[in-house]
Design a protein around this motif. Sequence first.
Motif, PDB file in Angstrom:
ATOM      1  N   UNK A   1       0.817  -1.219   0.000  1.00 44.23           N
ATOM      2  CA  UNK A   1       0.000   0.000   0.000  1.00 44.23           C
ATOM      3  C   UNK A   1       0.850   1.269   0.000  1.00 44.23           C
ATOM      4  N   UNK A   2       2.160   1.127   0.208  1.00 42.67           N
ATOM      5  CA  UNK A   2       3.042   2.283   0.202  1.00 42.67           C
ATOM      6  C   UNK A   2       4.429   1.876  -0.261  1.00 42.67           C
ATOM      7  N   UNK A   3       5.154   2.846  -0.847  1.00 40.55           N
ATOM      8  CA  UNK A   3       6.445   2.534  -1.448  1.00 40.55           C
ATOM      9  C   UNK A   3       7.343   3.760  -1.500  1.00 40.55           C
ATOM     10  N   UNK A   4       8.621   3.563  -1.250  1.00 32.34           N
ATOM     11  CA  UNK A   4       9.677   4.535  -1.537  1.00 32.34           C
ATOM     12  C   UNK A   4      10.857   3.742  -2.081  1.00 32.34           C
ATOM     13  N   UNK A   5      11.452   4.261  -3.152  1.00 31.89           N
ATOM     14  CA  UNK A   5      12.669   3.671  -3.707  1.00 31.89           C
ATOM     15  C   UNK A   5      13.854   4.527  -3.275  1.00 31.89           C
ATOM     16  N   UNK A   6      14.960   3.879  -2.913  1.00 31.00           N
ATOM     17  CA  UNK A   6      16.187   4.578  -2.548  1.00 31.00           C
ATOM     18  C   UNK A   6      17.306   4.152  -3.471  1.00 31.00           C
ATOM     19  N   UNK A   7      18.176   5.098  -3.771  1.00 32.13           N
ATOM     20  CA  UNK A   7      19.407   4.761  -4.461  1.00 32.13           C
ATOM     21  C   UNK A   7      20.542   5.466  -3.751  1.00 32.13           C
TER      22      UNK A   7
END
Length: 179
Positions: free
Chosen positions: A58-64
């Motif tokens: 239901x929720x997402x954050x991508x990190x690099x």
Amino acid sequence: MQIERIPELSLSAEDDRQIGVLLDAAFGAQMESGFDGRSYYQQRHHLRIIMRDGANVIGHIALLFRAIRIGDQLVQITGLAEVATHPDHAGQGVASTLLKDAIQQSRDSQAAFVVLFGDHPIYAKPGFRTMGNPLRYVALDDCRTHEVTTRVADALMVLSLGDMAWDPKAAVDLLGHLF
């Protein structure tokens, strides 16, 4: 609801699919060329932070994690991308919770700054500041490489993680694509 951190290489096909569905639901109407079911906009990331309600993402954050140049200085940053909450869960603190976790992950790394491209009010609370630096990056469009582009940043937001100050006038070379 639970938070999970998933390295990109460990992302299951089902989680990849669910993140793609989430991103289409969250951004599809706002974007000229959407995610088309992909779990990333232009390029894959290093780490995903997701929130589930039961088996559903239901929720997402991508990190690099990336090195960039601010003027002549090589600096380690964490880039945040694809911050999304499923519309059925909007206003329930999902994105705020994930953002706190992403910032803590960044504090635990070698990154001097957290950088994102966006302008949502949620980013002001933890201290992100809007910057107008000139940017240099490799333009990607529809998952295809185009030219190296230089332009003044719009919607560039930066959070300092330590004592280093961000120079708001220095040219920033992303040493790659936008995220």
